[in-house]
Design a protein around this motif. Structure first.
Motif, PDB file in Angstrom:
ATOM      1  N   ASN A 757      -3.272  -7.066  -3.056  1.00  0.00           N
ATOM      2  CA  ASN A 757      -4.183  -6.027  -2.721  1.00  0.00           C
ATOM      3  C   ASN A 757      -3.667  -5.532  -1.331  1.00  0.00           C
ATOM      4  OD1 ASN A 757      -5.575  -5.385  -5.059  1.00  0.00           O
ATOM      5  ND2 ASN A 757      -6.892  -6.929  -4.385  1.00  0.00           N
ATOM      6  N   PHE A 758      -3.550  -6.396  -0.137  1.00  0.00           N
ATOM      7  CA  PHE A 758      -3.358  -6.055   1.025  1.00  0.00           C
ATOM      8  C   PHE A 758      -1.775  -5.801   1.267  1.00  0.00           C
ATOM      9  CE2 PHE A 758      -7.810  -8.031   1.772  1.00  0.00           C
ATOM     10  CZ  PHE A 758      -8.117  -6.725   2.276  1.00  0.00           C
ATOM     11  N   SER A 759      -1.090  -6.549   0.725  1.00  0.00           N
ATOM     12  CA  SER A 759       0.578  -6.451   0.797  1.00  0.00           C
ATOM     13  C   SER A 759       0.969  -5.221   0.357  1.00  0.00           C
ATOM     14  CB  SER A 759       1.037  -7.726   0.045  1.00  0.00           C
ATOM     15  OG  SER A 759       0.798  -8.925   0.768  1.00  0.00           O
ATOM     16  N   ILE A 760       0.475  -4.771  -0.892  1.00  0.00           N
ATOM     17  CA  ILE A 760       0.972  -3.532  -1.363  1.00  0.00           C
ATOM     18  C   ILE A 760       0.711  -2.417  -0.504  1.00  0.00           C
ATOM     19  CG2 ILE A 760       0.507  -1.662  -3.382  1.00  0.00           C
ATOM     20  CD1 ILE A 760       2.050  -4.256  -4.431  1.00  0.00           C
ATOM     21  N   LEU A 761      -0.235  -2.251   0.012  1.00  0.00           N
ATOM     22  CA  LEU A 761      -0.848  -1.167   0.982  1.00  0.00           C
ATOM     23  C   LEU A 761       0.300  -1.124   2.425  1.00  0.00           C
ATOM     24  CD1 LEU A 761      -4.499  -1.432   1.089  1.00  0.00           C
ATOM     25  CD2 LEU A 761      -3.050  -0.021  -0.418  1.00  0.00           C
ATOM     26  N   TYR A 762       0.914  -2.253   2.515  1.00  0.00           N
ATOM     27  CA  TYR A 762       1.658  -2.346   3.659  1.00  0.00           C
ATOM     28  C   TYR A 762       3.355  -2.161   3.136  1.00  0.00           C
ATOM     29  CZ  TYR A 762      -1.810  -3.158   6.913  1.00  0.00           C
ATOM     30  OH  TYR A 762      -3.009  -3.467   7.748  1.00  0.00           O
ATOM     31  N   GLY A 763       3.344  -1.524   1.785  1.00  0.00           N
ATOM     32  CA  GLY A 763       4.654  -1.536   1.448  1.00  0.00           C
ATOM     33  C   GLY A 763       5.688  -2.539   1.367  1.00  0.00           C
ATOM     34  N   ILE A 764       5.097  -3.708   0.919  1.00  0.00           N
ATOM     35  CA  ILE A 764       5.785  -5.041   0.896  1.00  0.00           C
ATOM     36  C   ILE A 764       6.698  -4.947  -0.328  1.00  0.00           C
ATOM     37  CG2 ILE A 764       4.215  -6.615  -0.770  1.00  0.00           C
ATOM     38  CD1 ILE A 764       4.767  -8.729   1.255  1.00  0.00           C
ATOM     39  N   SER A 765       7.940  -5.740  -0.026  1.00  0.00           N
ATOM     40  CA  SER A 765       8.881  -5.931  -1.200  1.00  0.00           C
ATOM     41  C   SER A 765       8.773  -7.063  -1.845  1.00  0.00           C
ATOM     42  CB  SER A 765      10.429  -5.807  -0.333  1.00  0.00           C
ATOM     43  OG  SER A 765      10.510  -7.080   0.261  1.00  0.00           O
ATOM     44  N   ALA A 766       9.394  -6.996  -2.899  1.00  0.00           N
ATOM     45  CA  ALA A 766       9.431  -8.473  -3.705  1.00  0.00           C
ATOM     46  C   ALA A 766       9.903  -9.710  -2.860  1.00  0.00           C
ATOM     47  CB  ALA A 766      10.387  -8.328  -4.972  1.00  0.00           C
ATOM     48  N   PHE A 767      10.816  -9.371  -2.038  1.00  0.00           N
ATOM     49  CA  PHE A 767      11.276 -10.540  -1.090  1.00  0.00           C
ATOM     50  C   PHE A 767      10.086 -10.796  -0.165  1.00  0.00           C
ATOM     51  CE2 PHE A 767      12.832 -11.700   3.081  1.00  0.00           C
ATOM     52  CZ  PHE A 767      13.774 -12.980   2.645  1.00  0.00           C
ATOM     53  N   GLY A 768       9.360 -10.016   0.509  1.00  0.00           N
ATOM     54  CA  GLY A 768       8.250 -10.361   1.260  1.00  0.00           C
ATOM     55  C   GLY A 768       7.049 -10.884   0.573  1.00  0.00           C
ATOM     56  N   LEU A 769       7.003 -10.495  -0.513  1.00  0.00           N
ATOM     57  CA  LEU A 769       5.722 -11.098  -1.128  1.00  0.00           C
ATOM     58  C   LEU A 769       6.036 -12.534  -1.735  1.00  0.00           C
ATOM     59  CD1 LEU A 769       2.956 -10.647  -2.346  1.00  0.00           C
ATOM     60  CD2 LEU A 769       3.895  -9.711  -4.481  1.00  0.00           C
ATOM     61  N   SER A 770       7.403 -12.787  -2.179  1.00  0.00           N
ATOM     62  CA  SER A 770       7.715 -14.042  -2.601  1.00  0.00           C
ATOM     63  C   SER A 770       7.598 -14.920  -1.435  1.00  0.00           C
ATOM     64  CB  SER A 770       8.899 -13.977  -3.120  1.00  0.00           C
ATOM     65  OG  SER A 770      10.041 -13.879  -1.917  1.00  0.00           O
ATOM     66  N   GLY A 771       7.745 -14.501  -0.193  1.00  0.00           N
ATOM     67  CA  GLY A 771       7.530 -15.541   1.016  1.00  0.00           C
ATOM     68  C   GLY A 771       6.108 -15.850   1.227  1.00  0.00           C
ATOM     69  N   ARG A 772       5.192 -14.846   0.846  1.00  0.00           N
ATOM     70  CA  ARG A 772       3.911 -14.989   1.405  1.00  0.00           C
ATOM     71  C   ARG A 772       3.152 -15.713   0.264  1.00  0.00           C
ATOM     72  NH1 ARG A 772       1.192  -9.621   3.929  1.00  0.00           N
ATOM     73  NH2 ARG A 772       2.670  -9.328   5.271  1.00  0.00           N
ATOM     74  N   LEU A 773       3.364 -15.630  -1.112  1.00  0.00           N
ATOM     75  CA  LEU A 773       2.999 -16.536  -2.018  1.00  0.00           C
ATOM     76  C   LEU A 773       3.787 -17.649  -2.494  1.00  0.00           C
ATOM     77  CD1 LEU A 773       1.893 -13.331  -4.469  1.00  0.00           C
ATOM     78  CD2 LEU A 773       0.295 -14.677  -2.786  1.00  0.00           C
ATOM     79  N   GLU A 774       4.964 -18.052  -1.777  1.00  0.00           N
ATOM     80  CA  GLU A 774       5.669 -18.972  -2.074  1.00  0.00           C
ATOM     81  C   GLU A 774       6.246 -19.113  -3.484  1.00  0.00           C
ATOM     82  OE1 GLU A 774       3.779 -22.470  -0.545  1.00  0.00           O
ATOM     83  OE2 GLU A 774       3.944 -21.800   1.539  1.00  0.00           O
ATOM     84  N   VAL A 775       6.598 -17.994  -3.903  1.00  0.00           N
ATOM     85  CA  VAL A 775       6.948 -18.172  -5.369  1.00  0.00           C
ATOM     86  C   VAL A 775       8.671 -17.389  -5.288  1.00  0.00           C
ATOM     87  CG1 VAL A 775       4.955 -17.652  -6.443  1.00  0.00           C
ATOM     88  CG2 VAL A 775       6.203 -15.492  -5.718  1.00  0.00           C
ATOM     89  N   SER A 776       9.132 -17.387  -6.636  1.00  0.00           N
ATOM     90  CA  SER A 776      10.679 -16.671  -6.430  1.00  0.00           C
ATOM     91  C   SER A 776      10.472 -15.296  -6.446  1.00  0.00           C
ATOM     92  CB  SER A 776      11.228 -17.133  -7.864  1.00  0.00           C
ATOM     93  OG  SER A 776      10.770 -16.622  -8.954  1.00  0.00           O
ATOM     94  N   ARG A 777      11.665 -14.655  -6.064  1.00  0.00           N
ATOM     95  CA  ARG A 777      11.747 -13.265  -5.926  1.00  0.00           C
ATOM     96  C   ARG A 777      11.432 -12.467  -7.218  1.00  0.00           C
ATOM     97  NH1 ARG A 777      16.454 -10.482  -2.608  1.00  0.00           N
ATOM     98  NH2 ARG A 777      16.197 -12.359  -1.450  1.00  0.00           N
ATOM     99  N   ALA A 778      11.726 -13.092  -8.314  1.00  0.00           N
ATOM    100  CA  ALA A 778      11.693 -12.631  -9.663  1.00  0.00           C
ATOM    101  C   ALA A 778      10.189 -12.577  -9.740  1.00  0.00           C
ATOM    102  CB  ALA A 778      12.535 -13.162 -10.614  1.00  0.00           C
ATOM    103  N   GLU A 779       9.410 -13.960  -9.653  1.00  0.00           N
ATOM    104  CA  GLU A 779       8.103 -13.732  -9.949  1.00  0.00           C
ATOM    105  C   GLU A 779       7.354 -12.620  -9.061  1.00  0.00           C
ATOM    106  OE1 GLU A 779       6.481 -18.288 -10.709  1.00  0.00           O
ATOM    107  OE2 GLU A 779       8.200 -18.194  -9.329  1.00  0.00           O
ATOM    108  N   ALA A 780       7.489 -12.502  -7.675  1.00  0.00           N
ATOM    109  CA  ALA A 780       6.747 -11.690  -7.006  1.00  0.00           C
ATOM    110  C   ALA A 780       7.328 -10.251  -7.603  1.00  0.00           C
ATOM    111  CB  ALA A 780       7.603 -11.673  -5.703  1.00  0.00           C
ATOM    112  N   GLN A 781       8.355  -9.815  -7.963  1.00  0.00           N
ATOM    113  CA  GLN A 781       8.713  -8.736  -8.710  1.00  0.00           C
ATOM    114  C   GLN A 781       7.819  -8.378  -9.901  1.00  0.00           C
ATOM    115  OE1 GLN A 781      10.730  -5.965  -7.040  1.00  0.00           O
ATOM    116  NE2 GLN A 781       9.357  -4.986  -8.572  1.00  0.00           N
ATOM    117  N   ASP A 782       7.723  -9.353 -10.591  1.00  0.00           N
ATOM    118  CA  ASP A 782       6.751  -9.257 -11.644  1.00  0.00           C
ATOM    119  C   ASP A 782       5.391  -9.143 -11.757  1.00  0.00           C
ATOM    120  OD1 ASP A 782       6.711  -9.618 -14.708  1.00  0.00           O
ATOM    121  OD2 ASP A 782       5.287 -11.545 -14.234  1.00  0.00           O
ATOM    122  N   MET A 783       4.891  -9.665 -10.627  1.00  0.00           N
ATOM    123  CA  MET A 783       3.475  -9.493 -10.117  1.00  0.00           C
ATOM    124  C   MET A 783       3.314  -7.938  -9.443  1.00  0.00           C
ATOM    125  SD  MET A 783       2.740 -12.817  -7.965  1.00  0.00           S
ATOM    126  CE  MET A 783       3.176 -14.530  -8.529  1.00  0.00           C
TER     127      MET A 783
END
Length: 929
Positions: A757-783
């Motif tokens: 919720n908060f990351s999307i408002l900061y324009g986070i990329s799949a790479f950035g979200l993958s780091g925060r959630l400790e998942v793969s970039r593909a999983e982050a992009q899917d989310m």
């Protein structure tokens, strides 16, 4: 739009301002003439300034012909309680009429009508003819006339009043203002209204039911018994009041519209009038025998003698900086002359010199003033000799100078112009009990016009707008061990430096103020930032108590924890080294321990920044997590628990932070000395620092925090029905997101949903979200894809925002605050992507900042109106306000604070989601939050 522009001057308002502004004077015939002199000066200044900015083609001064009008026939008690005009003012009325005619300007009055009615008639006729109309007045009754093509000019506060001002002040559109005025009544004019109905209640009633008649017809729906009965009992008075405040717009015009044309103003009639009155200072300004013309071709008032004080302000580049022309004011006669010139000009730039950057501790050393480009002075007040053998220079005694400056700096019709004027406000308040008002701030003007295009300090603005390099402080006071305080600077050097500050400030104001309207920055400047200045000044002076013993205890505890972590780090590394050394740490990690992924910079040193350390920690490298923990604990110790002890003011026992209004690009406040915005609250150690901020004995701390305000604003601005409905119901928004994105709500999915919720408002990329959630970039992009599929409005908002910023170069908040992002089209991918992330968040975070600022501006008046004037607002940190109050005031204050914060966006912005406010109290900030 027609090129014809009619200005209608409310002459009665001018007369009484002039009378109360100047001391009693008599003309050469012995007749009282103080009001005549003041009126003449004000009208002269008005016409000159109008021609410089938005010259009228037609102009008239409107006066009241008599005290009895058609309203007295309607209601014999109308204005019955008004006292008669002062005895020494009565003989000046005909002389003021002569003054108007001496300017060759129509002076219009009509028996049976008030000046407001005549203004209304001319306004209607001019608008019907397709003209623009400006009424020179700030009278609330005349605000009923505001509409497209018509505004008011408030010369007392140097601002134009339009639809937004009426909405802000009364909560309704101008066409509904008459109904509000009828309900609230007017004790000055003896308009009865409805007892118990004030401005707020009146506007709420009109907004709810539509107009006066529908209010009176809907009393059965009104829940408050006293209000309901009062409306029933006084319905006839309300209807009478509506007619009393209604402006008469259909009377024949005493002079035809074309008869008000400004064809050029010959000086001869004015010269004869000034000679007869004996106004030598004004008479000396006239030269020549015919009308002069501005470069733009419009008729100006008249030519002025060389060096005259009221000559049209030249373009700043045409006036070179000549520091030798600045005056050092060391005697009372010279000070009186500068003060008189400030009153005559109606505006003055002002700056203070002190012996400290901290305004709460600073001692006033001198004051500089500027009345025109190149015309500035310095008034030294507390300079001393530099050395044992140096003599103290001659200066005006501090008490004498303060007593003389106070009327000018507090005069309601003299605009004070400053650069970061909040600092000067605090200094004047503490050193002389002076409340500076009204004011403009060139730093805030620049910030609201050009946020993101550069800094807003005076030196940078002078270079950017004036192509002028200001004298540097270090060339005056030195640097390092040889640096001296400003009170030891010789007067000639001090004058050049200090007077330049005032001179530059005035020139910047001339450059920047006129851009507000054309660049759509008026709303955010006038309704958000400028009103906040004195509020922050009061908060800085109030400060907050800090428990020194608790800080010392935390420092010792943090030192022990840092030592423990350092020992563990050394054990992991296989030997001791300096943990705080990036080079030594990098060598240990990537050379000695052989960890993969190390990257060296241009200096040949491995990077060990937070991103690198978090990467390693995420890979399970124990030493990396220990280093991150060590860095946090040592930073808390050095930045807060150690340094805060030195920030405690010995005179007050409190810490007085300085709130900065023009640093954060999105509109958020920042703070320094100490920085309270960055105290970490996500860790236990960080939260404990807030426990050291305590209430005075017998008081408590109250914390009021907006709940998820940025998510709420995103739901409104992106128009996401699911999110708006959830906020309206009071649902757990993170649980909703978890259900929508993951199909179930568990502790883990809710935590992930909160991050998303908060990351999307900061324009986070799949790479950035993958780091925060400790998942793969593909999983982050899917989310991210699933999130946008469930909430398509968010995706549309992001796309539209990026389109706008690529087209215009800036984003805007709901209040019109611009954030310029010049790197949005950068050829460098990193710069471009960074600008895109800022663009996505800036409108939301900026709107949030605007809302809490508006809440702060409204807070003290609302508390005072509720009998809680001694409740003190101390701090603002992001979405939170912190107060100090008596325990017995908590319930009543909480109700007021919650109401003000929840409704802070209105009436300018009507949000489609409620603003939640969470309130807590306790003996400390930590306990209350």
């Amino acid at each position: 739009m027609s090129s014809k522009h009619l200005y209608l001057v409310d002459g009665s308002g001018y007369i009484f301002r002039a009378y109360h502004r100047l001391p009693p004077l008599t003309n050469r015939h012995g007749t009282p003439a103080g009001a005549v002199f003041g009126f003449t000066t004000m009208l002269w200044k008005l016409i000159n300034e109008l021609h410089q900015s938005d010259g009228p083609t037609h102009l008239a001064v409107i006066l009241d012909a008599s005290s009895k009008t058609f309203r007295n026939e309607m209601y014999d008690q109308y204005k019955a309680h008004r006292p008669p005009p002062p005895e020494d003012l009565v003989p000046q009325f005909p002389l003021i009429r002569d003054a108007v005619r001496a300017f060759s300007v129509p002076c219009i009055e009509e028996l049976g009508l008030e000046a407001d009615d005549i203004i209304a008639c001319y306004s209607e006729a001019a608008l019907a003819a397709g003209w623009q109309v400006t009424i020179v007045s700030s009278d609330k009754d005349l605000m009923q006339l505001i509409r497209p093509g018509l505004d008011l000019l408030d010369t007392m506060n140097n601002r134009r009043l339009g639809r937004e001002h009426v909405l802000e002040k009364f909560g309704v559109e101008p066409e509904a203002l008459g109904d509000v005025l009828a309900l609230m009544g007017d004790s000055v004019d003896n308009v009865p209204g409805v007892p118990g109905v004030g401005p707020k209640t009146a506007s709420e009633l009109i907004r709810t039911y539509g107009n006066l008649e529908t209010v009176l017809a809907s009393t059965d729906q009104i829940k408050k018994p006293k209000l309901k009965q009062s409306l029933i009992d006084h319905a006839d008075n309300a209807r009478l009041s509506r007619e009393l405040v209604r402006l008469k717009c259909d009377s024949p015009l005493p002079e035809p519209l074309d008869g008000l044309e400004l064809k050029g103003l010959p000086p001869e009639p004015l010269r004869a009038f000034l000679e007869d009155m004996g106004f030598k200072s004004l008479l000396s300004k006239i030269q020549g025998d015919g009308p002069a013309t501005l470069p733009g071709g419009g008729p100006t008032m008249l030519a002025l003698a060389p060096g005259a004080e009221e000559k049209p302000a030249p373009v700043v580049e045409q006036v070179p900086f000549n520091h030798k022309d600045y005056e050092t004011v060391v005697d009372e006669a010279a000070l009186d002359r500068w003060i008189a010139e400030g009153f005559a000009c109606g505006r003055i730039a002002v700056d203070t010199e002190t012996d400290s950057k901290d305004p709460v501790r600073a001692r006033l050393v001198g004051v500089s003033l500027a009345t025109a480009p190149g015309k500035a002075c310095y008034i030294p007040l507390a300079h001393v000799g530099d050395g044992l053998l140096s003599e103290t220079p001659t200066q005006i005694p501090m008490a004498v100078a303060i007593a003389k400056l106070k009327p000018l700096l507090e005069a309601p019709d003299i605009l004070k112009i400053g650069q970061n004027i909040k600092y000067d406000m605090v200094v004047f308040e503490r050193n002389g009990g002076i409340r500076v008002a009204p004011y403009d701030d060139t730093m805030l003007l620049s910030y609201d016009l050009d946020a993101g295009l550069g800094g807003h300090g005076m030196d940078e603005l002078a270079k950017r707008h004036l192509d002028h390099a200001c004298i540097e402080f270090k060339t005056v006071c030195g640097t390092g061990k040889s640096q001296i305080s400003f009170d030891k600077v010789t007067l000639d050097v001090a004058t050049e430096y200090a007077a330049e500050d005032a001179d530059v400030t005035l020139r910047l104001w001339q450059r920047l103020k006129g851009r507000l309207a054309s660049e759509a920055a008026t709303r955010v400047y006038e309704l958000v930032d400028r009103p906040l200045v004195p509020v922050l000044a009061d908060m800085e002076m109030a400060g907050i108590k800090v428990d020194r013993e608790e800080l010392a205890r935390l420092s010792a505890e943090f030192a022990g924890e840092a030592a423990r972590l350092e020992a563990l780090i050394h054990a992991e590394a296989g030997g001791p080294f300096t943990v705080g050394s990036p080079k030594q740490l990098g060598d240990i990690l990537f050379d000695k321990m052989g960890l993969k992924g190390g990257r060296k910079g241009k200096t040949g040193v491995y990077s060990t920044d937070v991103t690198e350390m978090e990467r390693l920690a995420g890979e399970g490298v124990a030493i990396a997590r220990l280093v991150l923990d060590w860095r946090q604990i040592t930073k808390l110790k050095s930045t807060y628990t150690d340094s805060l002890q030195g920030e405690i003011n010995p005179a007050t026992g409190r810490v007085h932070t300085c709130f900065s209004m023009a640093v954060a690009q999105t509109g958020r406040l920042s703070s320094t000395d100490p920085n309270l915005q960055n105290i970490p609250i996500r860790t236990e150690h960080g939260r404990r620092i807030r426990d050291a901020f305590v209430a005075e004995p017998g008081k408590v701390i109250l914390s009021a925090d907006y709940s998820q305000i940025e998510l709420r604003l995103a739901a409104h601005m992106a128009d996401v029905p699911a999110l708006k409905d959830a906020f309206a119901r009071g649902d757990d928004i993170h649980a909703l997101t978890a259900q929508e994105v993951f199909g179930e709500v568990t502790r883990d999915t809710r935590a992930r949903a909160k991050t998303i919720n908060f990351s999307i408002l900061y324009g986070i990329s799949a790479f950035g979200l993958s780091g925060r959630l400790e998942v793969s970039r593909a999983e982050a992009q899917d989310m991210i894809n699933r999130y946008f599929a469930r909430f398509p409005g968010i995706n549309h908002y992001i796309a539209a925002t990026l389109d706008q910023v690529r087209s215009t170069g800036f984003t805007t908040t709901l209040f019109g605050r611009k954030t310029h992002l010049p790197w949005i089209k950068s050829a460098k991918q990193g710069e471009r992507q960074s600008a895109e992330r800022q663009a996505i968040n800036a409108p939301i975070q900026g709107t949030s900042a605007d809302i809490i600022k508006r809440a702060m501006v409204r807070m003290n008046p609302a508390l005072a109106a509720a009998g809680l004037g001694d409740v003190r607002m101390l701090l603002q940190v992001h979405d939170e306000l912190v107060f100090e109050l008596d325990p017995g005031q908590v319930d009543a204050a909480s109700e007021v604070i919650r109401s003000v914060m929840a409704g802070a966006a209105e009436p300018i912005v009507e949000l489609s989601v409620p603003l939640g406010v969470e309130i807590g109290t306790g003996p400390s900030w930590g306990a209350a939050h």
